[in-house]
Write an enzyme that holds these catalytic residues in place. Structure first.
Site, PDB file in Angstrom:
ATOM      1  N   HIS A  18      68.452 -28.364  19.315  1.00 12.83           N
ATOM      2  CA  HIS A  18      69.469 -29.376  19.631  1.00 12.83           C
ATOM      3  C   HIS A  18      70.727 -28.729  20.200  1.00 12.83           C
ATOM      4  O   HIS A  18      71.275 -29.201  21.211  1.00 12.83           O
ATOM      5  CB  HIS A  18      69.805 -30.171  18.364  1.00 12.83           C
ATOM      6  CG  HIS A  18      70.995 -31.074  18.504  1.00 12.83           C
ATOM      7  ND1 HIS A  18      70.888 -32.418  18.772  1.00 12.83           N
ATOM      8  CD2 HIS A  18      72.338 -30.808  18.420  1.00 12.83           C
ATOM      9  CE1 HIS A  18      72.101 -32.947  18.845  1.00 12.83           C
ATOM     10  NE2 HIS A  18      72.998 -31.997  18.630  1.00 12.83           N
ATOM     11  N   GLU A  19      71.187 -27.654  19.566  1.00 16.01           N
ATOM     12  CA  GLU A  19      72.394 -26.987  20.049  1.00 16.01           C
ATOM     13  C   GLU A  19      72.156 -26.334  21.410  1.00 16.01           C
ATOM     14  O   GLU A  19      73.049 -26.325  22.274  1.00 16.01           O
ATOM     15  CB  GLU A  19      72.864 -25.951  19.030  1.00 16.01           C
ATOM     16  CG  GLU A  19      73.265 -26.534  17.682  1.00 16.01           C
ATOM     17  CD  GLU A  19      74.309 -27.632  17.797  1.00 16.01           C
ATOM     18  OE1 GLU A  19      75.129 -27.598  18.742  1.00 16.01           O
ATOM     19  OE2 GLU A  19      74.307 -28.547  16.954  1.00 16.01           O
ATOM     20  N   HIS A  48      72.691 -28.839  24.094  1.00 19.00           N
ATOM     21  CA  HIS A  48      74.104 -28.977  24.482  1.00 19.00           C
ATOM     22  C   HIS A  48      74.502 -27.878  25.466  1.00 19.00           C
ATOM     23  O   HIS A  48      75.246 -28.121  26.426  1.00 19.00           O
ATOM     24  CB  HIS A  48      75.000 -28.898  23.248  1.00 19.00           C
ATOM     25  CG  HIS A  48      75.093 -30.173  22.478  1.00 19.00           C
ATOM     26  ND1 HIS A  48      75.404 -31.387  23.064  1.00 19.00           N
ATOM     27  CD2 HIS A  48      74.920 -30.434  21.140  1.00 19.00           C
ATOM     28  CE1 HIS A  48      75.423 -32.334  22.144  1.00 19.00           C
ATOM     29  NE2 HIS A  48      75.131 -31.785  20.975  1.00 19.00           N
ATOM     30  N   GLU A  55      74.882 -36.892  21.830  1.00 17.66           N
ATOM     31  CA  GLU A  55      74.039 -36.524  20.700  1.00 17.66           C
ATOM     32  C   GLU A  55      72.614 -37.040  20.876  1.00 17.66           C
ATOM     33  O   GLU A  55      71.646 -36.318  20.604  1.00 17.66           O
ATOM     34  CB  GLU A  55      74.646 -37.048  19.396  1.00 17.66           C
ATOM     35  CG  GLU A  55      75.969 -36.399  19.020  1.00 17.66           C
ATOM     36  CD  GLU A  55      75.886 -34.880  18.977  1.00 17.66           C
ATOM     37  OE1 GLU A  55      74.914 -34.342  18.414  1.00 17.66           O
ATOM     38  OE2 GLU A  55      76.786 -34.235  19.537  1.00 17.66           O
TER      39      GLU A  55
END
Length: 321
Positions: free
Chosen positions: A132-133, A136, A204
């Site tokens: 997930h990071e 980003h 998100e």
């Protein structure tokens, strides 16, 4: 991604405008000029040093491959799948399980996990969070999120100074009087938080989807989100985030405890909605709840047995403390 660039521009323009408006309300034309100079310097500094500013803000310490070999192998494997250079890896000493990414571009990025997250999650769940990071980073969200944290922090600090000044009568001679100072002290941080809330939520959902593609199993991230949210609801606190709420939007789950107006000003979608979207994605991929097959773990990370992660008990010594 044109929509991301549009939202990025909107966020920075609005937050800088809020900062300039506060200067004008308190100091008139002179205050506007000073605020403009401060905002300009702040944006230049955060562009080049955004990663170090936020990492130091949260007391994060870098961990090398000797201190956390499996952590490095896991992230390196995920980066190969995502087509990214491996970022620097950091650990912050906090009992609250959480993580964030920072840096001005994918070539100068960093991932930070809390000791609470590494202690609580399985290696599959850690893979989901790190993926997930990395999403980003891949989407180039990190610069905007870090600059927003820096400007938002400055707005909050300025507002606190104004409120302190009003308490002791130090702003009564301000050009706009007590009314203008009151507006700047109360409404400016409120407006900045609303801007965070409006723009961060869509990021998100997008990072969840891309992160699931990177790690290969949406259920890993869904399980991690549930564990993190339950830990926060049970009282696990990130003291630095509580003191600097302007950085809350950077974390994978809102680190604030939900007291007072924290939930109203949350910069994240609800964890329940995020988990539902991930489970829907898993169903589309033919996966079911609790099924671990189908995801990615680098072969260097053992499937069974003890995995060498940095532990909270080590946070007072070694390369991160």
């Amino acid at each position: 991604m044109p929509s991301n660039f549009l939202k990025t521009g909107l966020l920075l323009i609005v937050m800088t405008g809020i900062f300039l408006g506060m200067g004008a309300l308190v100091g008139g034309r002179g205050g506007l000029i000073i605020a403009f100079g401060v905002a300009l310097v702040m944006n230049l500094i955060t562009y080049w040093k955004s990663d170090q500013i936020v990492l130091r803000m949260h007391g994060a310490q870098e961990v090398d491959e000797h201190a956390a070999p499996d952590f490095h192998r896991l992230v390196e494997g995920l980066c190969q799948r995502a087509g990214l250079a491996k970022p620097r890896l950091y650990v912050m000493n906090s009992p609250q399980p959480n993580a964030f990414a920072t840096g001005r571009n994918p070539e100068n990025s960093a991932l930070c996990a809390s000791t609470g997250l590494i202690d609580l999650l399985t290696k599959e769940e850690v893979a989901g969070v790190m993926a997930h990071e990395l999403a980003h980073v891949k989407n180039r969200d990190t610069l905007t999120m870090t600059v927003a944290a820096s400007i938002g922090g400055a707005i909050s600090m300025f507002a606190n100074m104004l409120q302190f000044g009003m308490l002791f009568g130090g702003t009564r001679n301000a050009r706009t009087g007590m009314f203008g100072t009151l507006v700047a002290a109360i409404l400016a941080p409120l407006a900045a938080t609303l801007v965070h809330m409006a723009i961060s939520r869509s990021r998100e959902y997008q990072a969840d989807q891309i992160g699931a593609q990177i790690c290969g199993n949406p259920l890993w991230l869904a399980s991690a989100l549930v564990k993190i949210q339950n830990a926060i609801k049970s009282g696990a606190r990130n003291e630095t985030a509580q003191q600097i709420p302007a950085s809350a939007h950077m974390f994978i789950v809102n680190p604030l405890t939900g007291r007072g107006l924290d939930n109203f000003f949350s910069t994240h979608p609800s964890t329940e909605n995020r988990v539902a979207e991930l489970e829907k994605l898993a169903q589309e991929w033919g996966m079911t709840r609790g099924k671990a097959e189908g995801g990615f773990l680098p072969s260097a990370v053992p499937a069974t047995g003890r995995t060498v992660w940095p532990k909270s008990s080590d946070a007072r010594r070694g390369p991160w403390g």
